[in-house]
Design a protein around this motif. Structure first.
Motif, PDB file in Angstrom:
ATOM      1  N   GLY C 244      33.197  37.607  33.669  1.00 34.46           N
ATOM      2  CA  GLY C 244      32.586  37.332  34.971  1.00 34.46           C
ATOM      3  C   GLY C 244      32.916  38.435  35.955  1.00 34.46           C
ATOM      4  O   GLY C 244      32.717  39.611  35.675  1.00 34.46           O
ATOM      5  N   ARG C 245      33.449  38.108  37.122  1.00 36.60           N
ATOM      6  CA  ARG C 245      33.714  39.064  38.188  1.00 36.60           C
ATOM      7  C   ARG C 245      35.146  39.590  38.150  1.00 36.60           C
ATOM      8  O   ARG C 245      35.575  40.271  39.072  1.00 36.60           O
ATOM      9  N   GLU C 258      29.543  42.772  40.908  1.00 37.04           N
ATOM     10  CA  GLU C 258      28.632  41.855  40.235  1.00 37.04           C
ATOM     11  C   GLU C 258      27.805  42.618  39.199  1.00 37.04           C
ATOM     12  O   GLU C 258      27.475  43.789  39.368  1.00 37.04           O
ATOM     13  N   GLY C 259      27.478  41.953  38.103  1.00 36.87           N
ATOM     14  CA  GLY C 259      26.612  42.561  37.098  1.00 36.87           C
ATOM     15  C   GLY C 259      27.319  43.566  36.219  1.00 36.87           C
ATOM     16  O   GLY C 259      26.667  44.331  35.496  1.00 36.87           O
ATOM     17  N   GLU C 331      37.215  45.652  45.110  1.00 33.22           N
ATOM     18  CA  GLU C 331      36.133  45.469  44.131  1.00 33.22           C
ATOM     19  C   GLU C 331      35.107  46.597  44.194  1.00 33.22           C
ATOM     20  O   GLU C 331      34.602  47.074  43.192  1.00 33.22           O
TER      21      GLU C 331
END
Ligand SMILES: Nc1ncnc2c1ncn2[C@@H]1O[C@H](COP(=O)(O)OP(=O)(O)OP(=O)(O)O)[C@@H](O)[C@H]1O
Ligand SMILES: Nc1ncnc2c1ncn2[C@@H]1O[C@H](COP(=O)(O)OP(=O)(O)OP(=O)(O)O)[C@@H](O)[C@H]1O
Ligand SMILES: Cc1ncc(C[n+]2csc(CCO)c2C)c(N)n1
Ligand SMILES: [Mg+2]
Ligand SMILES: [Mg+2]
Lengths: 537, 344, 340, 340
Positions: C244-245, C258-259, C331
């Motif tokens: 996930g993140r 994200e992604g 992030e």
């Protein structure tokens, strides 16, 4: 610098000036009037004119034909390259009489051209010029090729990406870098052809004559020393003029170059153009050098009873005939090699020291010395030989009958070669490389040994090869001095040719073939000598 | 040592004092003798001969003249009648009357003070290719006069009189035969008859003369050449197998005689030895060795010629000669005149 | 303009170019980056036709260049070691290409003057090249390569020996010049700033192959592999498992954008993304060597039981050497690298 | 270790070294910076004794070196253009100095191996120097200079042709090595990062003179003159009149740190001190070219009626091109420069 200066003073300047002085001085007063007298003789002027223009033409033709050869030997790898490089040097050692024979067989009556097209070149200037190219092809190929193989090919590439075609890149980038080497080669060729003797006589006929012949006649035959002295001075003047031109043109061109390891610069030819060039050069070498040499070899085997080793066998038996005429050929080979070896060592030491000194110093005096070093090529062997006789006659230098005179006289001709082949390379060595060695702790002498020497290794080998070949083939001085019981090969050949009779002629051809072989093998061995390449750890 | 590998030649002749057991003979390149004969001399006299050859005859003599007074040897051999005057004028030799001088042929002694001793004689003559003349069914020429006849047009090759000894000999021969006034005319005719002049004997004989072995290989086309009277026997001697007849012959009416002399050098270190050597040079032992080594004739009457000479050689009865003083005085002028006629 | 198809050059067994495919569009400026010995110069030499290829093709404007001799390819090349002609003075060196293209004397003198001015050597025409400093030689080489205005210009470390201010000025002026003339440029550089300032696209080479290709921003923001990331100077690269993140790494959990690709990957945290706070607040690290880098300071942080981290902070925020700090991660400055 | 007293070298009329005084203490690493042609290489050559001086003295360990030949000075020099020996392979090049100092074969083989490993060319001993890439040649030259462990080592742009990551590794390793051996180092570089990372002191040269000398931090934070500031890459330099804590400039009033010199001076505002805000808030500027610089973006700002300003901001704070913004200045990032 002291050693070469002393060597030249004692073994060249002193003898030659003594003999010239003897000619020009009568009852203690100089007779400079003789100069004008001789110089106004129309026959002498004719000779001077012919000598000069044929030498210029020969030099130009030799450069034209041999420069592509130098390129091919420097930049291409092909099988048999080393052997061929040795073989093209062989003409250098051959007595001119023998070469005359070979050329007459090709260019004269019944020769190749005569058979094919009915063209005869003997007694024309063309025969002389071609024979001069034959003799001196190797001078250009080796002196120029030696430097060429060490030039950084990227210089030419830089020109190519700036839009220069192959030839333009060569002419504008490589040629200027090669300039000093080309000039050195041209200078030597000019001097050889300017003082050419046998070739002109044999191929040109008695109507063609050079100054050298006149000097020889006046000195050796007529003992007309005054005339000979004037002619020698004229030769000096001509040679001096050429040397001056050389000095001026070269001085402007000498630059430090980026030298690279020759092993990195040669490769197999690529593309049809390069193959064609290689083919053309090989064909030229074949026609111009191998073919004449082949004629001699052929004749040495062409006995009365068909082909065979008859003449070689006869050579062997000649040793036992109990006459002072012939020694066994093996002994002549030994004599030749011994003399040539000593002469080469002397030439390398004297020439090497001179070249090293000339690299580092500049100034008028040094330039004058540089020119003096070349003069032996422009002075008749008779002049030097007779000079020896009247000067080296007092102890401790009573060398008149000593064998050492032979290698000394030969070294006199070898030194200019050593100097002229080494100098262009030495002067191209980037001073910064020596500096790099110095900051790494090498003294100047050590730096010379570690930096200059490996870079001029090729040039030294080339020079040694020439000094060796010159000594091996030298006749003019050797014949004066060589003891009858130890003749060199060319002397032995000349003795044989001086007699009628089939066996004598055949043996002369056989001995000439042996001479060629000795030369080629010696040069090949010399090329194999490798000073440390990768460096000792 | 390098050059002087054997003991006899380890030192120089000049450095040896009198009483030395070595005697140095300075000579030219063509000098030759059998080892056996030289050893014989050593046995008889106690002297060892050291040879010093220095170039061709002309330059060997000139070297002696240059070193006059401090000679490199004791005896000089090799001055011929064309050069004799120069040697004598330069006072090169000490007079010495060699033992047995009475045996030499008449007319060979040229100096009544005995400063020089004659050692050999030889003839420069036109040689011809026998096969050529047989094939053409033509008689070979015999005299100077014959050579300008039309049937011999373009057949003769000779050498440059300015630099070659047979070339000069032949010129002197024509001068002796035609006279000082006539020889120029004669050469003009010879020239018109197609005489070819090349530079040296080697070239003339090996490249141009169709009678020599080498000439045949070179497709030479001149059946007449100026050479030596001894050339035909040499052709026989140096052929393998030996032919029954010499391939070449001599035109005996075209000969010029050369005599070679030896002399004791002024200032010789070993005069006694030199004198002994001069005696030896006209001894029978040496004289009979001369023909097969130098291909010239002995000068003494009592020397026997080797068979090969008597069988294949021809005797020259009336050779042309010119007095040495006359040669010395006129040589250059004659050669120059000749050059402008025959070469240019 | 230029395309390479499977271009291969081998020296002995080693391939200096290993089946390289490359397209350079008209009027583009492409910078080639890569470690020393990765084949950059070989690439340029192959395009110029100076280096025979063992395979593949070079096309210029769609034309296969096999058999086209160097001087007909209409391109320029500035060599890494300059290769100035020692026999010619500065002016003649620069004018060489002009003369080869048949420029007149006046015209060529004018261009030489302009170019020498451009590279900051006005009036140097008559100087001997051996009497120039290293950087001056490089500038002459650059002027020489520019002079004939080739359609494709290849520069091998054109500004490597120049100081920063001169280099920055030149980058700007060269860019303008190339845009004016519409020159296509292929330049080797090891200076990333230069690449970013000059290039429309960058090509990163590794061992004779292309490791990544793209716009400068692209390559910088998304290095394709750990190799590229490290090559660009990022040392905070570590294996990670992304779910996930968040990514599990030796430094603990690190947030990722994200992604991002999932699973076993390499993770890059840019130094600017290493945020220094109070010791209790995040991963505990000891402050090591601080290196002053002009505008910023990079700080080496040693966590317990994990690889060293590099952080970047402003001069006034720099912690003291030996201090213990807590680290969190930003992030926005982390990048999940596609596996090698 | 080294001191220069009024060292002067003239080429023709121009002085490449103009009465340079310099002291380098034992075991120090000094970096020489300066524009191309400012005399850096000449300085090293003069110290080595390769460049005859027109005046002044060179002292090594207190000894005047006049008359001491190069090879007896006990120093090492790496040339800007390497000058590798073309006829020796890599191993023999590196071993050269060792041989000159009489090292044994085994010893010297071991050192060569170590050094080649250090410079990232393990196993290259038998390679021909002509077959090396540019950077590889530079590394061999470096290894060659290091091999004999001279007491004073001079390096002329030792890492100029290497990529950033290799250079950074080498800088660290060289520093360690020099510290271990106690080598005194005088290195020329044009890379400021390198200078800051390597040097204890930096010397900035200008036209054959020393423009500033000091610790890297010092020089960076307090450039001595507009020249040094510009040379270090700062473009925001402008004449100013300082009164108290404020300077009147073309950009308006700029706050300056306490204790700044007063009066007519030059003022430097570091890009990081150019703070971008709303248009109404400060000096109105139009955003021009933005240059991506790895971690940051520099932005050219054009005020009305004032010289262009350069600002540095983080990637995410970068304004759009063409936008109008307001600029304020951070007092901590402004420096009043002592006049020229
Ligand atoms: N042999 C020389 N003859 C004449 N001028 C020279 C010579 N060597 C250097 N110069 C000049 O002296 C000045 C200083 O040269 P130097 O090589 O020291 O510069 P540098 O600071 O090393 O520059 P770079 O960073 O470009 O290498 C330059 O202007 C150069 O052109
Ligand atoms: N003539 C040659 N013979 C053998 N190997 C070579 C030759 N030229 C280059 N190489 C090798 O090929 C590889 C690539 O070389 P290249 O010059 O292209 O590198 P580069 O990327 O330009 O490196 P640098 O940044 O150091 O200049 C290197 O490992 C080099 O050693
Ligand atoms: C035209 C001409 N003739 C002969 C030689 C051969 N040769 C080489 S060196 C040398 C001199 C030795 O004393 C001679 C004659 C030549 N190269 N050029
Ligand atoms: Mg490269
Ligand atoms: Mg420099």
């Amino acid at each position: 610098m002291a050693v070469p200066v002393a060597f030249f003073a004692v073994f060249f300047a002193y003898p030659v000036s003594a003999i010239v002085g003897r000619g020009l001085k009568t009852d203690g007063t100089w007779q400079f009037g003789r100069v004008g007298e001789v110089l106004t003789r129309p026959d002498i002027l004719d000779v001077l004119w012919f000598t000069t223009w044929q030498a210029l033409a020969s030099t130009a033709l030799t450069l034209l034909i041999a420069l592509p050869g130098a390129y091919v030997f420097a930049r291409f790898d092909f099988p048999g390259k080393q052997v061929l490089r040795a073989v093209v040097t062989v003409p250098f050692v051959l007595p001119t009489v023998v070469v005359g024979t070979a050329f007459l067989a090709l260019l004269g009556r019944g020769g190749l051209l005569d058979e094919l097209w009915g063209v005869r070149l003997d007694t024309t200037v063309w025969a002389i010029l071609l024979a001069h190219v034959f003799f001196n092809y190797a001078v250009v190929v080796r002196t120029v090729g030696g430097l060429w193989s060490q030039l950084d090919p990227r210089q030419e590439e830089a020109a190519r990406v700036l839009g220069a075609g192959r030839f333009a890149a060569w002419r504008r980038v490589t040629l200027p870098a090669l300039g000093p080497a080309v000039a050195a080669a041209a200078l030597m060729v000019f001097l050889f052809t300017f003082t050419s003797f046998g070739v002109v006589q044999i191929l040109g006929g008695p109507a063609h004559s050079t100054l050298e012949v006149e000097v020889y006649r006046q000195t050796a035959l007529l003992l007309d020393l005054p005339t000979a002295a004037v002619l020698t001075l004229v030769q000096f003047a001509a040679v001096g003029a050429i040397l001056a031109v050389h000095a001026v043109t070269v001085r402007r061109r000498e630059r430090a170059l980026k030298l690279v390891d020759p092993a990195q610069t040669s490769r197999r030819p690529q593309g049809p153009g390069q193959w064609a060039l290689l083919g053309g050069v090989l064909l030229t070498a074949l026609l111009l050098i191998l073919l004449p040499l082949g004629v001699l070899v052929e004749r040495s085997f062409d006995g009365p009873g068909g082909y065979g080793f008859g003449y070689y066998e006869a050579l062997q038996s000649a040793g036992g005939s109990g006459s002072t005429f012939l020694v066994p050929p093996l002994e002549a080979v030994g004599n030749s090699l011994r003399y040539a070896f000593i002469a080469t060592v002397i030439a390398l030491v004297v020439g090497g020291l001179a070249a090293a000194a000339l690299t580092r110093r500049a100034g008028r005096l040094v330039r004058g010395f540089d020119a003096l070093l070349m003069l032996p090529l422009g002075v008749s062997a008779v002049t030097v030989g007779f000079g020896f006789l009247i000067t080296l006659d007092k102890p401790p230098l009573d060398l008149r009958t000593s064998w050492i005179l032979v290698p000394l006289a030969q070294a006199l001709v070898g030194v200019p070669f050593v100097v002229r082949t080494m100098l262009p390379v030495l002067r191209a060595v980037d001073e910064r490389l020596r500096e790099a060695a110095a900051v790494l702790g090498a003294s100047p002498l050590r730096a010379w040994r570690e930096v200059d020497l490996p870079l001029v290794r090729r040039a030294v080998l080339v020079a040694a090869g020439f000094a060796f070949a010159v000594s091996l083939g030298e006749f003019g001085a050797t014949v004066f001095i060589a003891r009858p019981d130890n003749p060199t090969l060319p002397v032995a050949v000349a003795r044989l040719l001086g007699r009628s009779g089939e066996l004598n002629y055949g043996q002369a051809m056989a001995l000439s073939t042996i001479l060629m072989l000795v030369c080629a093998v010696s040069l090949l061995l010399l090329e194999r000598i490798r000073t440390d390449r990768s460096g000792e750890f | 040592g390098c050059g002087g590998s054997d003991g006899t030649s380890a030192g120089s002749g000049a450095s040896k004092g009198s009483g030395s057991k070595t005697v140095t003979l300075v000579t030219h390149d063509s000098f030759n003798a059998s080892e056996k004969v030289l050893k014989q001399f050593t046995k008889e006299s106690g002297y060892t001969v050291e040879l010093l050859k220095s170039g061709d005859a002309g330059s060997a003599l000139n070297q002696e003249i240059l070193t006059k007074g401090s000679p490199r040897g004791d005896v000089f051999f090799g001055v011929d009648n064309t050069l004799l005057s120069r040697a004598l004028d330069n006072d090169l030799f000490t007079a010495y009357e060699a033992k047995g001088l009475d045996r030499v042929a008449d007319g060979t002694e040229q100096d009544d003070k005995h400063r020089v001793t004659p050692v050999d004689t030889g003839d420069i003559c036109v040689n011809y290719d026998k096969k050529y003349f047989a094939d053409k069914k033509l008689d070979p020429p015999q005299t100077f006069e014959d050579l300008i006849k039309p049937e011999y047009k373009n057949l003769l090759v000779t050498e440059n009189a300015a630099s070659s000894s047979p070339g000069l000999g032949f010129l002197l021969g024509t001068i002796a035969a035609q006279g000082e006034d006539g020889y120029q005319d004669y050469w003009k005719k010879l020239k018109a008859n197609g005489v070819k002049v090349v530079d040296g004997w080697e070239q003339a004989y090996h490249e141009e003369f169709s009678g020599s072995a080498a000439g045949k290989k070179a497709k030479a086309d001149r059946p007449l050449v100026v050479s030596y009277a001894s050339s035909p026997p040499v052709e026989v001697l140096y052929a393998d197998p030996q032919p029954k007849e010499a391939p070449t012959g001599v035109s005996t009416g075209t000969c010029f005689r050369q005599t070679e002399y030896a002399g004791l050098l002024n200032g010789a270190k070993n005069e006694a030895g030199g004198k002994a050597l001069l005696d030896f040079l006209i001894s029978r032992t040496f004289q009979e060795d001369v023909p097969l080594n130098m291909f010239v004739n002995p000068v003494v009457k009592d020397a026997k010629l080797p068979e090969i000479f008597t069988e294949f050689g021809e005797t020259v009865d009336k050779p042309a000669t010119v007095a040495p003083e006359k040669i010395a005085a006129n040589r250059e002028q004659w050669v120059q005149a000749w050059h402008s006629i025959a070469v240019k | 303009m230029l395309s390479l198809e499977a271009a291969t050059v081998r020296f002995g067994k080693r391939a200096a170019l290993d089946a390289v495919d490359l397209e350079v569009a008209d009027h583009r400026i492409v910078c080639v980056l890569g470690p020393s010995g990765s084949g950059k110069s070989t690439l340029l030499r192959a395009v110029a036709g100076l280096q025979p290829m063992d395979g593949g093709r070079v096309l210029l404007a769609g034309q296969d260049q096999a058999g086209v001799p160097v001087h007909r390819r209409g391109l320029g090349l500035m060599f890494q070691d300059h290769q100035l002609f020692p026999h010619r003075d500065v002016g003649a060196n620069v004018a060489f290409g002009l003369r080869m293209h048949g420029a007149g004397r006046a015209e060529s003198e004018r261009r030489v003057r302009e170019l020498l001015e451009l590279v900051g050597l006005p009036g140097a025409e008559r100087r001997a090249v051996a009497a120039l400093s290293g950087g001056e030689q490089q500038r002459v080489a650059l002027a020489r390569a520019l002079a004939p205005r080739p359609r494709l210009l290849m520069l091998d470390e054109p500004l490597g020996q120049l100081d920063r201010s001169l280099r920055e000025r030149l980058v700007v002026e060269l860019r303008t010049l190339f845009q004016e003339l519409g020159t296509t440029v292929l330049a080797v550089t090891h200076d990333q700033g230069e690449a970013f300032a000059l290039a429309d696209r960058v090509v990163v080479m590794r061992d004779g192959r292309i490791a990544q290709e793209g716009s400068p921003l692209d390559v910088w923001q998304h290095p394709a592999s750990a190799f590229v990331a490290r090559f660009l100077g990022f040392d905070n690269v570590t294996p990670a498992t992304v779910t996930g993140r968040a990514a599990a790494t030796a430094w603990g959990k690190v947030p990722v954008p994200e992604g991002s690709p999932q699973g076993e990957v390499d993770l890059l945290v840019r130094p600017a993304g290493v945020l220094i706070g109070a010791p209790e607040d995040g991963l505990r690290c000891t402050v090591g060597v601080r290196t002053f880098r002009g505008n910023h300071v990079t700080v080496r942080l040693t966590p317990e039981n994990a690889p060293v981290l590099e952080a970047e902070c402003a001069l006034r925020d720099t912690p003291d050497e030996g201090a213990v700090v807590g680290v969190r991660f930003d992030e926005a400055e982390t990048v999940v690298l596609a596996g090698e």
